[in-house]
Design an enzyme around this catalytic site. Sequence first.
Site, mmCIF file in Angstrom:
data_model
loop_
_atom_site.group_PDB
_atom_site.id
_atom_site.type_symbol
_atom_site.label_atom_id
_atom_site.label_comp_id
_atom_site.label_asym_id
_atom_site.label_seq_id
_atom_site.Cartn_x
_atom_site.Cartn_y
_atom_site.Cartn_z
ATOM 1 N N ASP A 73 0.867 -1.248 -0.206
ATOM 2 C CA ASP A 73 0.087 -0.033 -0.241
ATOM 3 C C ASP A 73 1.266 1.138 -0.144
ATOM 4 O O ASP A 73 2.469 1.234 0.248
ATOM 5 C CB ASP A 73 -0.704 -0.268 1.033
ATOM 6 C CG ASP A 73 -0.220 -0.158 2.208
ATOM 7 O OD1 ASP A 73 0.851 -0.920 2.404
ATOM 8 O OD2 ASP A 73 -0.577 0.991 3.281
ATOM 9 N N ASP A 99 8.720 4.243 -0.695
ATOM 10 C CA ASP A 99 7.435 3.794 0.409
ATOM 11 C C ASP A 99 6.785 2.607 -0.580
ATOM 12 O O ASP A 99 5.635 3.392 -0.548
ATOM 13 C CB ASP A 99 7.254 4.963 1.419
ATOM 14 C CG ASP A 99 7.118 3.610 2.615
ATOM 15 O OD1 ASP A 99 7.365 2.941 2.932
ATOM 16 O OD2 ASP A 99 6.674 4.857 3.666
ATOM 17 N N GLU A 129 -0.006 -0.895 5.945
ATOM 18 C CA GLU A 129 0.793 -0.523 6.556
ATOM 19 C C GLU A 129 1.207 0.581 7.114
ATOM 20 O O GLU A 129 1.429 1.394 7.668
ATOM 21 C CB GLU A 129 2.107 -0.941 5.895
ATOM 22 C CG GLU A 129 3.456 -0.672 7.075
ATOM 23 C CD GLU A 129 4.092 0.054 6.821
ATOM 24 O OE1 GLU A 129 5.250 0.985 7.864
ATOM 25 O OE2 GLU A 129 4.174 1.677 5.934
#
Length: 375
Positions: A73, A99, A129
């Site tokens: 995610d 990320d 997350e």
Amino acid sequence: MWLSVVPGAPVEDLASALIDIPSVSGDERAITDQIEAVLRGVPHLEVLRLGNALVARTALGRAERVIVAGHVDTVPIKDNVPSVRSDDGEWIIGRGSVDMKCGIAVQLALAVELAAPTRDVTWVFYDQEEVEEPRNGLGRIARERPELLEGDFAILCEPTSAVIEGGCNGTLRVQVTVHGKAAHSARSWKGINSIHGMAPFLATLAVYEHEDVEVDGLIFREGVNAVGITGGIAGNVVPDVCTVTINYRFSPAWTVDEAKARVERLITSSFESSPAPAGQSVTWKYTDEAAAARPGLDAPMAIAFADAVAATGAPAPRAKLGWTDVARFGQLGIPAVNFGPGDPERAHADDERCPVADVRRCHAALRDWLTAPVS
């Protein structure tokens, strides 16, 4: 277009393809479907799906098992999907490049390529997350199917600029509330202004000196910051409630309970330093907490992996200054490190970008270590 993973193809191209599949937290079904389709076509892997999390495992009977994990995610998109390349071709630009879609690309490429690693590998691709801890997909696996996370060592492909980062800071979010007494602002002396009453605490936060704490040879930076404030209901009412939300990022030197005790000492000492009017009170409550993780670099497999990464010319391991799921592995008793492409300081930026060189270095280091003879 569906993902295609061809062994030996440039891993940075796979990273771009993953970025091009939107996967904001809570909306990971599409990317999970595509990763699952790739993994189920790989004969050397057993694949299990739990919601929008995937676990793919080798079962070669090796003496050691490594877990390699990453989250699929991202934070919300801001005109930065699909991905693009910089003019010189050296950067992948787009939401999640740092990320952590580039780290996911390294995992997925190696999961397909490595039919006979010298250590058994559990590849984990998990959801949610980037949101509050109870929704975390890795946590869901740990609660519902803990046997899937059994292993001797874990590598989390969080961005580290292709340098090993040991452990992580813990985090607490606390709502500190001053309770006063409402009154008409034309007769303010009849009330107790809770916003004014918050002043000593804000003053303490403004001059708070952030600490550097050494843990197992690595330096972790602590910090306490106000991250939100509310108070007042109208322009002619003395406010009876003011709440400041603070975030304490604490080192692995402290347990969660010890970190809470440190925060509470900070709160109480702040208000004790300035006399409060009769009738004013202060309360606090915790809205989020996550334990820190010690570096774990003294574990035999961590030492072996650090030697392999050092052979690429990478700097010595350093501390992870944010919270990551290495803490969750630590709670499971599994030594774990962070290692992935991209500068963590570029994570979540509107112009988020990852060097292609980082992607290649991480792919090569993990590949070489997972196929090297085990001493």
